[in-house]
Design a protein around this motif. Sequence first.
Motif, PDB file in Angstrom:
ATOM      1  N   ILE A   1       8.374   5.689   4.129  1.00 28.24           N
ATOM      2  CA  ILE A   1       8.491   6.299   2.797  1.00 28.24           C
ATOM      3  C   ILE A   1       9.740   5.775   2.091  1.00 28.24           C
ATOM      4  N   LYS A   2      10.849   5.752   2.794  1.00 25.96           N
ATOM      5  CA  LYS A   2      12.093   5.257   2.183  1.00 25.96           C
ATOM      6  C   LYS A   2      11.984   3.774   1.834  1.00 25.96           C
ATOM      7  N   ALA A   3      11.328   2.980   2.678  1.00 27.36           N
ATOM      8  CA  ALA A   3      11.128   1.564   2.368  1.00 27.36           C
ATOM      9  C   ALA A   3      10.248   1.405   1.128  1.00 27.36           C
ATOM     10  N   GLY A   4       9.208   2.208   1.019  1.00 26.28           N
ATOM     11  CA  GLY A   4       8.346   2.173  -0.166  1.00 26.28           C
ATOM     12  C   GLY A   4       9.083   2.602  -1.416  1.00 26.28           C
ATOM     13  N   MET A   5       9.928   3.612  -1.281  1.00 27.76           N
ATOM     14  CA  MET A   5      10.728   4.073  -2.417  1.00 27.76           C
ATOM     15  C   MET A   5      11.695   2.970  -2.864  1.00 27.76           C
ATOM     16  N   LEU A   6      12.297   2.266  -1.911  1.00 26.16           N
ATOM     17  CA  LEU A   6      13.205   1.172  -2.259  1.00 26.16           C
ATOM     18  C   LEU A   6      12.475   0.049  -2.996  1.00 26.16           C
ATOM     19  N   GLN A   7      11.241  -0.238  -2.575  1.00 30.20           N
ATOM     20  CA  GLN A   7      10.455  -1.252  -3.272  1.00 30.20           C
ATOM     21  C   GLN A   7      10.169  -0.811  -4.709  1.00 30.20           C
ATOM     22  N   LEU A   8       9.861   0.473  -4.892  1.00 26.53           N
ATOM     23  CA  LEU A   8       9.608   0.995  -6.238  1.00 26.53           C
ATOM     24  C   LEU A   8      10.859   0.917  -7.106  1.00 26.53           C
ATOM     25  N   VAL A   9      12.029   1.163  -6.514  1.00 27.69           N
ATOM     26  CA  VAL A   9      13.291   1.060  -7.255  1.00 27.69           C
ATOM     27  C   VAL A   9      13.554  -0.392  -7.636  1.00 27.69           C
TER      28      VAL A   9
ATOM     29  N   ASP B   1       0.807  -1.220   0.000  1.00 29.54           N
ATOM     30  CA  ASP B   1       0.000   0.000   0.000  1.00 29.54           C
ATOM     31  C   ASP B   1       0.839   1.269   0.000  1.00 29.54           C
ATOM     32  N   THR B   2       1.912   1.278   0.785  1.00 25.33           N
ATOM     33  CA  THR B   2       2.742   2.482   0.860  1.00 25.33           C
ATOM     34  C   THR B   2       3.419   2.758  -0.474  1.00 25.33           C
ATOM     35  N   ALA B   3       4.004   1.752  -1.080  1.00 25.51           N
ATOM     36  CA  ALA B   3       4.681   1.943  -2.363  1.00 25.51           C
ATOM     37  C   ALA B   3       3.698   2.389  -3.440  1.00 25.51           C
ATOM     38  N   ARG B   4       2.523   1.770  -3.476  1.00 19.87           N
ATOM     39  CA  ARG B   4       1.503   2.139  -4.459  1.00 19.87           C
ATOM     40  C   ARG B   4       1.064   3.590  -4.259  1.00 19.87           C
ATOM     41  N   LYS B   5       0.872   3.970  -3.011  1.00 21.69           N
ATOM     42  CA  LYS B   5       0.442   5.334  -2.703  1.00 21.69           C
ATOM     43  C   LYS B   5       1.525   6.344  -3.088  1.00 21.69           C
ATOM     44  N   LEU B   6       2.775   6.030  -2.774  1.00 27.30           N
ATOM     45  CA  LEU B   6       3.874   6.930  -3.121  1.00 27.30           C
ATOM     46  C   LEU B   6       3.992   7.099  -4.632  1.00 27.30           C
TER      47      LEU B   6
ATOM     48  N   VAL C   1       2.418  20.070 -10.220  1.00 27.55           N
ATOM     49  CA  VAL C   1       3.328  21.082  -9.699  1.00 27.55           C
ATOM     50  C   VAL C   1       4.601  21.175 -10.546  1.00 27.55           C
ATOM     51  N   HIS C   2       4.807  20.227 -11.444  1.00 27.04           N
ATOM     52  CA  HIS C   2       5.948  20.190 -12.364  1.00 27.04           C
ATOM     53  C   HIS C   2       7.280  20.031 -11.651  1.00 27.04           C
ATOM     54  N   ARG C   3       7.248  19.299 -10.556  1.00 26.64           N
ATOM     55  CA  ARG C   3       8.465  18.897  -9.851  1.00 26.64           C
ATOM     56  C   ARG C   3       8.104  17.720  -8.962  1.00 26.64           C
ATOM     57  N   MET C   4       9.120  17.030  -8.480  1.00 25.01           N
ATOM     58  CA  MET C   4       8.878  15.892  -7.590  1.00 25.01           C
ATOM     59  C   MET C   4       8.754  16.386  -6.153  1.00 25.01           C
ATOM     60  N   PRO C   5       7.916  15.737  -5.347  1.00 23.83           N
ATOM     61  CA  PRO C   5       7.755  16.155  -3.948  1.00 23.83           C
ATOM     62  C   PRO C   5       8.986  15.795  -3.113  1.00 23.83           C
ATOM     63  N   ASN C   6       9.265  16.627  -2.102  1.00 28.76           N
ATOM     64  CA  ASN C   6      10.364  16.306  -1.189  1.00 28.76           C
ATOM     65  C   ASN C   6       9.839  15.406  -0.073  1.00 28.76           C
ATOM     66  N   LEU C   7      10.705  15.018   0.842  1.00 31.48           N
ATOM     67  CA  LEU C   7      10.332  14.080   1.896  1.00 31.48           C
ATOM     68  C   LEU C   7       9.215  14.637   2.786  1.00 31.48           C
ATOM     69  N   ALA C   8       9.283  15.918   3.122  1.00 29.88           N
ATOM     70  CA  ALA C   8       8.248  16.516   3.967  1.00 29.88           C
ATOM     71  C   ALA C   8       6.886  16.504   3.263  1.00 29.88           C
ATOM     72  N   GLU C   9       6.870  16.761   1.958  1.00 29.80           N
ATOM     73  CA  GLU C   9       5.619  16.736   1.205  1.00 29.80           C
ATOM     74  C   GLU C   9       5.084  15.309   1.084  1.00 29.80           C
ATOM     75  N   LEU C  10       5.965  14.351   0.859  1.00 31.72           N
ATOM     76  CA  LEU C  10       5.523  12.952   0.807  1.00 31.72           C
ATOM     77  C   LEU C  10       4.974  12.510   2.158  1.00 31.72           C
ATOM     78  N   LYS C  11       5.601  12.957   3.231  1.00 35.86           N
ATOM     79  CA  LYS C  11       5.123  12.626   4.573  1.00 35.86           C
ATOM     80  C   LYS C  11       3.722  13.199   4.788  1.00 35.86           C
ATOM     81  N   ARG C  12       3.518  14.458   4.395  1.00 40.83           N
ATOM     82  CA  ARG C  12       2.213  15.105   4.568  1.00 40.83           C
ATOM     83  C   ARG C  12       1.146  14.469   3.676  1.00 40.83           C
TER      84      ARG C  12
END
Length: 107
Positions: free
Chosen positions: A45-53, A9-14, A25-36
């Motif tokens: 978030i980092k674990a989900g990002m690693l799964q996406l990679v 769920d986290t990876a899909r949502k991210l 917004v024409h840019r990628m969100p930063n960590l604070a924006e992804l958290k919000r």
Amino acid sequence: MSRRAMLDDTARKLLRIMFQFNRHVHRMPNLAELKRLSGRRPAAIKAGMLQLVEQHYIQWDVKQPVETAVVIEAWERDVPFKDHAAAGPHKPQQAPLTGNIDYWTDY
């Protein structure tokens, strides 16, 4: 033929947040924006990002900030859309041909 594992769920949502955020917004969100936006903690978030990679949905160097990620594929693979897959091809309904005389005679 081996089937790839579905995203959690986290990876899909991210993935959806990054794709939509970049489109609007024409840019990628930063960590604070992804958290919000995701409601997840930075470790999740980092674990989900690693799964996406690992599954090649995004390109991202772990040593770089999350806003340097690039979305390669924006939708989860091998998951049919429920509405479209169950319904089959869309067929428009045909209205019965009655002519317009009913409008004038049936009111």
